[in-house]
Design an enzyme around this catalytic site. Sequence first.
Site, PDB file in Angstrom:
ATOM      1  N   HIS A 194      -4.392   0.771   8.010  1.00 18.67           N
ATOM      2  CA  HIS A 194      -4.937   0.545   6.666  1.00 18.67           C
ATOM      3  C   HIS A 194      -6.412   0.142   6.708  1.00 18.67           C
ATOM      4  CE1 HIS A 194      -4.401  -0.591   2.375  1.00 18.67           C
ATOM      5  NE2 HIS A 194      -5.255  -1.548   2.636  1.00 18.67           N
ATOM      6  N   HIS A 236      -8.029   7.894   3.582  1.00 14.47           N
ATOM      7  CA  HIS A 236      -7.305   9.087   3.143  1.00 14.47           C
ATOM      8  C   HIS A 236      -8.208  10.008   2.343  1.00 14.47           C
ATOM      9  CE1 HIS A 236      -7.183   6.669  -0.537  1.00 14.47           C
ATOM     10  NE2 HIS A 236      -6.815   7.751  -1.205  1.00 14.47           N
ATOM     11  N   CYS A 276       0.524   3.267   3.505  1.00 14.82           N
ATOM     12  CA  CYS A 276       0.861   2.728   4.819  1.00 14.82           C
ATOM     13  C   CYS A 276       2.239   3.263   5.268  1.00 14.82           C
ATOM     14  CB  CYS A 276       0.876   1.197   4.784  1.00 14.82           C
ATOM     15  SG  CYS A 276      -0.753   0.435   4.997  1.00 14.82           S
ATOM     16  N   GLN A 309      -7.952  14.040   0.015  1.00 15.24           N
ATOM     17  CA  GLN A 309      -7.049  14.809  -0.836  1.00 15.24           C
ATOM     18  C   GLN A 309      -7.251  16.299  -0.623  1.00 15.24           C
ATOM     19  OE1 GLN A 309      -6.255  13.243  -4.816  1.00 15.24           O
ATOM     20  NE2 GLN A 309      -7.926  11.787  -4.482  1.00 15.24           N
ATOM     21  N   CYS A 312       0.866  -1.193   0.000  1.00 11.28           N
ATOM     22  CA  CYS A 312       0.000   0.000   0.000  1.00 11.28           C
ATOM     23  C   CYS A 312       0.894   1.231   0.000  1.00 11.28           C
ATOM     24  CB  CYS A 312      -0.910   0.006   1.228  1.00 11.28           C
ATOM     25  SG  CYS A 312      -1.749   1.592   1.481  1.00 11.28           S
ATOM     26  N   ASN A 337     -12.748  10.664  -1.517  1.00 11.49           N
ATOM     27  CA  ASN A 337     -13.499   9.695  -2.309  1.00 11.49           C
ATOM     28  C   ASN A 337     -13.378   8.368  -1.583  1.00 11.49           C
ATOM     29  OD1 ASN A 337     -13.871  11.674  -4.308  1.00 11.49           O
ATOM     30  ND2 ASN A 337     -11.990  11.088  -5.342  1.00 11.49           N
ATOM     31  N   SER A 355      -9.782   2.211  -5.138  1.00 12.96           N
ATOM     32  CA  SER A 355      -9.581   0.796  -4.856  1.00 12.96           C
ATOM     33  C   SER A 355      -8.782   0.599  -3.578  1.00 12.96           C
ATOM     34  CB  SER A 355      -8.863   0.126  -6.028  1.00 12.96           C
ATOM     35  OG  SER A 355      -7.676   0.831  -6.330  1.00 12.96           O
ATOM     36  N   HIS A 410      -7.225   2.295   2.330  1.00  9.23           N
ATOM     37  CA  HIS A 410      -6.505   3.063   3.362  1.00  9.23           C
ATOM     38  C   HIS A 410      -7.203   4.418   3.542  1.00  9.23           C
ATOM     39  CE1 HIS A 410      -2.614   3.522   5.639  1.00  9.23           C
ATOM     40  NE2 HIS A 410      -3.243   4.669   5.827  1.00  9.23           N
TER      41      HIS A 410
HETATM   42 ZN   LIG Z   1      -2.371   1.286   3.683  1.00  9.78          ZN
END
Ligand SMILES: [Zn+2]
Length: 372
Positions: free
Chosen positions: A124, A177, A64, A179, A61, A164, A172, A175
């Site tokens: 994650h 997050h 991560c 923007q 990832c 998103n 996809s 994790h």
């Molecule tokens: Zn991750």
Amino acid sequence: MSNISAREAGSNPKKAVIWEERWHPLREEWVIIAAHRQTRPWIGQTVTSTLAPPPAYVSDCYLCPGNLRVSGLANPPYSGVYVSDNDHPCAGPDAPTELNTPPPPYRNRPATGRARVICYSPRHDLTMAQMSLAEISRVVEVWQAQTFDLGQLPEVNHVLCFENKGEVVGVSNPHPHGQLYATNFVFKTVEVELEAARRYRQESEPAQTLFAAIIRAEQSDGRRILYEDEYTIAFVPYFARYAYEVYVAPKRSVGHIYALTPPEVESLAKALKRVTVRFDNLWQMSFPYIMALHQAPTDGGDYRDFHFFIGFLPPLRQPNLLKYLAGPESGGGNFLSDTLPETKAAELLAVPDDEHYTRRSQPVRGEELPPG
Ligand SMILES: [Zn+2]
């Protein structure tokens, strides 16, 4: 449009047929609410939720802690919220400045600005709904700092913070997050809302702030409010374009998130948690959404009419059923909603907001809600 009669739509004609247009005061456009159409046959694509929960750490990832990114840089072994430059920026200092000039009326210019990624957690496998209040507060504080800092850059006129979430909106990597797009232009949604807010103040007697009037209207009805405390309110707006659209807003009118005080930050974090827990509990799945912070521009202008809020736009309208932006939305520019905002708010209110379904052994649907 199908010409369904009250008798065909249900046994109680008055209750069954909700078919009207509602004014979206922030966008100054009509939303068609055609809730009687929701049972129409569907033979299109459906969405299936991800089966197994992801692990807490994934070695490949790019978000991560400690892992290599495509830029060749490694993430530090971060422990809280982590912000980094986007490896695929849409705006940035490296954007080409030598551009070919097109013939009028066409225009172009360099895509200056900044694009960053904000990891909410080193874990994650968490989503905002599963994070603690303190952890979500930290995310809010980083949104504050990033908006303020990026807004100071001379080439930046607006900071868009967004998330998103879910494969159905093209993400996809689970994790957690979001923007940050700091651009030399003001995003269209905010431009439209700003103009509506200014017009409303000019035309209302006595002069009123538009979003304050929306909050009062939601409070006077009450059915669509999902969360409210001293500082923050969350509701499915009367004019919702998406089935489970939710606004989370401070009650005090501020243009930018960095103007919120520590108690307001904590309250906002609490509202975000309650709303996202309700989303996930609704169908006991990680609920996909697009979340955006609606903030005033950062170009130094007078934006006292603008009221900062966070908007959630979930793309699902039924379990496994996507809302498509089709003829009315993409072609015409106005939304057609097959669902009634009051009904969708009631569905969200019918599931607990104090505990995520993954922490419970029993099904959560239909249980009594605790107060608050
Ligand atoms: Zn991750």
